[in-house]
Design a protein around this motif. Sequence first.
Motif, mmCIF file in Angstrom:
data_model
loop_
_atom_site.group_PDB
_atom_site.id
_atom_site.type_symbol
_atom_site.label_atom_id
_atom_site.label_comp_id
_atom_site.label_asym_id
_atom_site.label_seq_id
_atom_site.Cartn_x
_atom_site.Cartn_y
_atom_site.Cartn_z
ATOM 1 N N LEU A 111 -3.964 2.899 -8.244
ATOM 2 C CA LEU A 111 -5.283 3.322 -7.028
ATOM 3 C C LEU A 111 -6.520 2.824 -8.408
ATOM 4 N N SER B 287 -3.986 -7.071 0.794
ATOM 5 C CA SER B 287 -3.074 -6.650 1.092
ATOM 6 C C SER B 287 -1.539 -7.216 1.086
ATOM 7 N N THR C 80 0.927 -1.201 0.207
ATOM 8 C CA THR C 80 0.159 -0.083 -0.385
ATOM 9 C C THR C 80 0.614 1.710 -0.031
ATOM 10 N N ASN C 81 2.450 1.303 0.035
ATOM 11 C CA ASN C 81 2.584 2.611 0.701
ATOM 12 C C ASN C 81 3.416 2.771 -1.046
ATOM 13 N N LEU D 247 0.655 2.947 -2.992
ATOM 14 C CA LEU D 247 -0.562 3.773 -3.140
ATOM 15 C C LEU D 247 -0.346 5.263 -2.241
ATOM 16 N N ARG D 248 0.396 5.447 -1.933
ATOM 17 C CA ARG D 248 0.300 7.045 -1.204
ATOM 18 C C ARG D 248 1.401 7.935 -1.407
ATOM 19 N N LYS E 91 2.117 -2.817 4.223
ATOM 20 C CA LYS E 91 2.352 -1.464 3.913
ATOM 21 C C LYS E 91 3.791 -0.709 2.905
ATOM 22 N N ASP F 204 -5.602 1.526 5.338
ATOM 23 C CA ASP F 204 -5.724 2.105 4.427
ATOM 24 C C ASP F 204 -5.878 1.289 2.878
ATOM 25 N N LEU F 205 -6.478 0.464 2.095
ATOM 26 C CA LEU F 205 -6.834 -0.692 1.395
ATOM 27 C C LEU F 205 -7.925 0.293 1.333
ATOM 28 N N SER G 124 -2.050 -1.971 6.271
ATOM 29 C CA SER G 124 -2.440 -1.543 5.029
ATOM 30 C C SER G 124 -3.671 -2.559 4.668
ATOM 31 N N LYS G 125 -4.288 -3.132 5.691
ATOM 32 C CA LYS G 125 -5.540 -3.408 5.622
ATOM 33 C C LYS G 125 -6.214 -2.100 6.103
#
Length: 259
Positions: free
Chosen positions: A117, A132, A102-103, A105-106, A135, A158-159, A155-156
């Motif tokens: 995304l 996930s 997920t990082n 995506l950030r 992160k 985040d998504l 990460s959960k």
Amino acid sequence: MILLYHHVAPLDRVPKNGAGDHSEGWHFNHSPEAFEFQLSELQQRGYHFVSLSQLIHEIRATGSEPEGSVVITFDDGWIDNYTYAFPVLKKLKIPATFFVVTNFLRQNTPSSTRMNLEQLHELSAHGMTIGSHTKTHPDLTVISSDEAAQEIAGSKDDLQNALERPVDFLAYPGGGFNSRVADLAREAGYRAACSVLGPKTNDQSSLYWLYRDLLTPGLDSLGDRYRLSRIARKAFAFRVNRRLKQRLQNTPHSRPAAK
């Protein structure tokens, strides 16, 4: 049976010396044609494709995964999953789960090698599952419990915030897990988590280290025949049990969390 993939890309798109870089999984690459052949061949052999959610529902309801069922999973969220694998999956009407870090995506500047995304939303809209992969993709067995919990639960979150839907599944980066890590995945609210151990039939005892298999593009190696043989999978399950025991008991001294 749960199948594990990393890259699906034409051979001329594999980075120079990429096949030797195990950190990015290029040695597991399938060309789009080989990927489609493999899925079609499995269908012709009588296997049927289900989503990871369907498989977990069946395991919880019956105690074991249905015979002949196949789940497709991808690790890392590479852009070629969207560019080359997704069209094949849509063509053959096969669901799949994509585990993303997920990082990526950030970041202010999106990665050119990872799905963004918007692409994840499109996958989800077509019935694909987004899971996930933590992160930052660490080895969860060597960081502190607090850091591992942040990677797994963070990460959960985040998504779920980005996709506005539940995220129920986790894949351990590099397949690294032990009993402590599995407990953290359970406590974070995941319905199941994937390892890289296999081949073995999944049941209720393996929900937080789901066994996955790697198949070669041509489905013609000795390892492929072993993995696709129900008799061989049962006969040699003791090998997987031995590795699992080692993983669960392997609790190396994790470094303390940064203060």
